[in-house]
Design an enzyme around this catalytic site. Structure first.
Site, short mmCIF file in Angstrom:
data_model
loop_
_atom_site.label_atom_id
_atom_site.label_comp_id
_atom_site.label_asym_id
_atom_site.label_seq_id
_atom_site.Cartn_x
_atom_site.Cartn_y
_atom_site.Cartn_z
N ASP A 181 -7.59 4.10 -3.96
CA ASP A 181 -8.73 4.42 -3.14
C ASP A 181 -10.06 5.12 -3.36
OD1 ASP A 181 -7.54 2.69 -0.94
OD2 ASP A 181 -6.01 4.44 0.03
N ASP A 214 0.86 -0.94 -0.17
CA ASP A 214 -0.18 0.21 0.02
C ASP A 214 0.96 1.32 0.17
OD1 ASP A 214 -2.77 1.48 -0.38
OD2 ASP A 214 -3.64 0.51 1.60
N GLU A 227 2.67 5.48 -3.85
CA GLU A 227 3.58 6.70 -4.65
C GLU A 227 4.75 6.73 -4.07
OE1 GLU A 227 0.85 6.37 -2.35
OE2 GLU A 227 -0.32 5.46 -4.08
#
Length: 670
Positions: free
Chosen positions: A450, A380, A383
Site C-alpha cells: 500500500d 493481502d 506480513e
C-alpha cells in the site's frame, strides 16, 4: 583455542568447547554453513530445498582445513575462522575476527565473528560479522521502500511490514551471492567497516554462499536451492483491472462490460476487501453478491478471470472464529489482549504455520469460492500487518515470532498452492503482499504493498521491483498510480498515473489498482454523514480524461503485443530463475557503466526502458549498453551501445529501445 576438525561424510566439521560448525556443499558452486551451541545441530532447512548431493573436496592439515565445491572454497583455520574464495583464489567473503590474543593490531578489542548469547530468554540472540569490502556493490534483499537501488552502506530490518518484504539474499559485484537462511527478526548492516547480520532469537547461525562470474549465474544457483516459479498462465500476462473496492456484483460486471464495449484488452478483474460479512468468513456477502456463479460465468464468456481478496484476519463474529480458536489456528500473544489488528472491528491473525491450518484455509476457499470456478486469489495482509510490530509479543505454532516471523508469507501462500496443485489447477498464481526466500516456488506474484500516489513513491517502486528480481522473485507488480490517494480529476495525478502506467506495461504483471478519491459514504449511512474508507472513486482507464485515455489505450495495445514475449520470459524464469524485470548490469555485467544505472530497466534481454520518474519531465538521458545496437521504439532510429543519448519525453512517450537482431522491434511495431 584450537578446535577439533574432521570430516563427517561430505561435511567439514569444526568443534571447540560447546560450539559446533558445519560446512557442506549445497547446490552447484555453493556451501552451507551452520553454527550452534546445542548438543545436536537443529534440522530445519528453512528456505533451502534438498538438492542432489555434490562431492566435496576436503583437505585437512595441521593448521587449517579446506572444503571445495566446484568454484567455491571455504578455508577454516585451526581457530575456526572462515574465508571463502573462488576458483581463482580471490577472496569473496571473510569472517571478521578481532582477537587481541592472536592479532597484534587489535590490542584493545575482542570482537568475534560468530556470537550467540542468551539475554534472559530461552532462545539466544545471534550476530554474524564479515569483513567489509569498500569497493563492493550489493543488490537484492527483497522489496523495500528505498530511494536507492544499491545497498552498500545501508542498514536493513529483517522483518516484514506493509510494503516491505524481507528476503535476506543479496548478490555482490565481487562474484558471490549470500543467503541468511534464518527467518528470525533482526537486522543487517552493510557498513563501511563490516557486514553484520543479527537475529533476535535463533538456535543456529545458518547461511549459504555461492560463487559465480555473472549475476545470472548467481541467481541460477540461488533458485536451484530455493526453488523456481512454475508455469505462468496465459491470462496473467494481460491487463489486470482493480481498485480499492467494487462494492457489488453489478459494479464488477459493469466495469468489465465497459472494457468490452470499448474494445479494450483486459484479462483479470479484481474484487477487493469487504465483499464478506465478517473478516475470516472467506465468502461472499449474499446481499451484495447474490449470484457469484452467474457473475463468474459472464466474466468467463468475456475472457476475463476473476480474482478475489483474502485476508488472514479473523473477527470474533466470524462463523469460523470459534472453531479456529479451538483447533489452535490463530496467532497467540504473550501479554495483553489477543486483538492484533483493528479494521472495522478487532481481529486476530490466522496462523498458517502448520499443515493442518493450511489445509483448513484452503478447504474454506475451495468451498466458498472454488465452487464458482474462482482459482485466483489475492493474499493481502501477508506480513501479517500487526497493528503494532511488537514481535516479542506474538507467537505461532511453529515458534515465537522473533524466531520464525519471516516464514509467515511462505506458509500463507503454500496453503493455496499445495491445495491447488493437489486439485489439478493448472499454473496456480496468487497475488501476495509479502514474501520470503523461496516464496517463488509457490508461484507467488508479489506486489509492493500500500504505497503512496506520488512521484517519490513511484521512483521507489521501480527500485523495489528490480531488487525483488535479484532476490529470486520473477513474478512482481506494483499498484499502477500508487494505492493511497490520487484524484482522477487532478491534472497532477493524471500525469503520475500515465507515467506509472508506462512502467506497468513493462512490468512482469500489468495491474491498475488504488484507493481513488473521492472516498465516500455507504448509502445506508449517508444521512448520518459517517465516512466509509471502503468506498472509492473510479479507477478505470477512461477515468482520467480523454487525452490520457487515448495514451492509456495505446499502452494497453502495446502490452497485448508484448504478451508472447513476457510469457517467454516467464518460461525462462521457470528454467533458470531469471527475473523478467532486470537491471542493466544483469544483462551486461562487463559494462561498468551499467552497474551505476538505477533509473532504467530491462524487460528480459531485448527491451530497455527509461521510465519518466519526475513530474513535468519532458526530456531525459538514456544510457544504451555496450555490445549491441538499439532501435528506438518510436522513431525506428538505430544507436550503437556504449553511449548516452537525450530523449524527448512528452506525456505519451516513455523512452524504449529494442535490441537489434532480437526481432522484438518488428513484433511490437506490427
Amino acid at each position: 583455542m584450537k578446535g577439533i576438525v574432521y570430516r563427517e561424510g561430505n561435511r567439514l566439521v569444526w568443534k571447540y568447547d560447546d560450539e559446533r560448525l558445519w560446512i557442506e556443499p549445497w547446490g552447484r558452486d555453493s556451501l552451507r554453513v551452520r553454527v550452534t551451541h546445542l548438543y545436536e545441530m537443529p534440522g530445519q532447512d528453512w528456505a533451502l530445498l534438498s538438492v542432489k548431493e555434490t562431492e566435496a573436496v576436503i583437505e585437512i592439515t595441521e593448521d587449517a582445513a579446506t572444503i571445495t565445491n566446484g568454484n567455491i572454497t571455504a578455508v577454516c583455520d585451526d581457530l575456526g575462522r572462515l574465508t571463502f574464495t573462488n576458483e581463482k583464489g580471490e577472496v569473496l567473503l571473510k569472517e571478521r575476527w578481532e582477537d587481541r590474543a592472536v592479532d597484534v593490531d587489535m590490542m584493545a578489542t575482542d570482537n568475534y565473528a560468530r556470537v550467540m548469547k542468551s539475554f534472559g530468554g530461552s532462545i539466544p540472540e545471534a550476530a554474524m560479522t564479515f569483513e567489509a569490502n569498500e569497493e563492493e556493490k550489493i543488490f537484492g534483499m527483497g522489496q523495500r521502500q528505498l530511494s536507492f537501488l544499491e545497498l552498500k552502506g545501508a542498514e536493513l530490518e529483517l522483518c516484514h511490514k506493509n510494503s516491505q518484504s524481507s528476503i535476506p539474499f543479496y548478490i555482490s559485484n565481487k562474484g558471490y551471492g549470500f543467503l541468511w537462511n534464518n527467518p528470525a527478526v533482526g537486522t543487517v548492516s552493510f557498513a563501511k567497516n563490516l557486514t553484520r547480520w543479527t537475529a533476535k532469537a535463533t538456535k543456529t547461525i545458518d547461511y549459504w554462499v555461492t560463487a559465480g562470474e555473472t549475476p545470472a549465474k548467481l541467481i541460477e544457483n540461488y533458485t536451484e536451492v530455493t526453488g523456481r516459479s512454475g508455469h505462468f498462465p496465459h491470462f496473467a500476462s494481460g491487463f489486470w483491472q482493480s481498485k480499492l473496492r467494487y462494492r457489488t456484483q453489478e459494479q464488477v460486471l459493469e466495469a468489465a462490460r465497459e472494457y468490452k464495449r470499448r474494445g479494450l484488452p483486459i484479462s483479470v478483474i479484481v474484487i477487493d476487501f469487504f465483499h464478506w460479512k465478517h473478516q475470516g468468513d472467506w465468502s461472499f456477502d449474499p446481499e451484495y453478491f447474490p449470484d457469484p456463479k452467474a457473475m463468474v460465468e459472464e466474466l468467463e464468456r468475456m475472457g476475463i478471470k476473476l480474482m478475489v481478496s483474502v485476508w488472514p484476519t479473523v473477527d470474533p463474529y466470524s462463523e469460523n472464529y470459534a472453531e479456529m480458536k479451538q483447533k489452535g489456528y490463530l496467532t497467540q500473544v504473550n501479554r495483553g489482549v489477543r486483538t492484533q489488528y483493528h479494521c472495522l472491528g478487532a481481529q486476530v491473525f490466522y496462523d498458517p504455520t502448520t499443515e493442518e491450518a493450511q489445509n483448513y484455509m484452503y478447504e474454506k476457499l475451495k468451498k466458498n469460492y472454488g465452487q464458482y470456478g474462482i482459482e485466483v486469489f489475492w493474499l493481502d495482509e501477508a506480513e501479517p500487518e500487526f497493528q503494532h510490530y511488537d514481535f516479542d509479543n506474538y507467537r505461532f505454532r511453529m515458534g515465537a515470532a522473533q524466531e520464525v516471523a519471516g516464514i509467515y508469507p511462505i506458509c500463507y501462500i503454500r496453503a493455496l498452492y499445495d491445495g491447488q496443485v493437489k486439485d489439478g489447477v493448472e499454473g496456480p498464481i496468487n497475488l501476495t503482499r509479502s514474501a520470503w526466500a523461496g516464496s517463488q516456488r509457490y508461484n507467488a506474484l508479489v506486489w509492493s504493498g500500500d504505497i503512496y500516489s506520488s512521484f517519490r513513491s513511484f521512483r521507489m517502486q521501480m527500485k523495489a521491483g528490480l531488487n525483488a528480481g535479484l532476490s529470486g522473485i520473477p513474478w512482481w507488480t506494483s499498484d499502477i498510480g500508487g494505492f493511497w490517494g490520487g484524484d482522477p480529476k487532478d491534472p497532477a495525478f493524471r500525469e503520475l498515473l500515465v507515467r506509472w502506467f508506462q512502467f506497468g506495461v513493462f512490468s512482469p504483471v500489468c495491474r491498475l489498482h488504488g484507493h481513488r478519491k473521492p472516498s465516500g459514504t455507504l448509502p445506508e449511512i449517508e444521512d448520518s454523514g459517517m465516512f466509509d474508507f471502503t468506498t472509492c472513486g473510479p479507477n478505470e482507464i477512461w477515468s482520467y480524461g480523454e487525452e490520457n485515455y487515448e495514451i492509456l489505450k495505446e499502452l494497453l495495445y502495446l502490452r497485448e503485443r508484448l504478451r508472447p514475449y513476457v510469457e517467454g520470459l516467464m518460461e525462462e524464469a521457470s528454467l533458470n530463475g531469471s527475473p523478467a524485470l532486470r537491471t542493466l548490469f544483469y544483462n551486461y555485467p562487463q559494462d561498468e557503466t551499467c552497474w551505476e544505472i538505477e533509473d532504467q530497466l530491462m524487460l528480459g534481454s531485448d527491451l530497455l526502458a527509461a521510465p519518466v520518474l519526475y513530474e513535468g519531465m519532458r526530456e531525459r538521458e538514456v544510457y544504451l549498453p555496450k555490445g549491441d545496437c538499439w532501435i528506438d521504439y518510436y522513431s525506428g532510429d538505430e544507436y550503437e551501445g556504449g553511449q548516452t543519448i537525450c530523449c524527448q519525453t512528452p506525456l505519451s512517450v516513455i523512452p524504449c529501445f529494442l535490441r537489434k537482431g532480437s526481432g522484438l522491434y518488428e513484433v511490437i511495431k506490427a
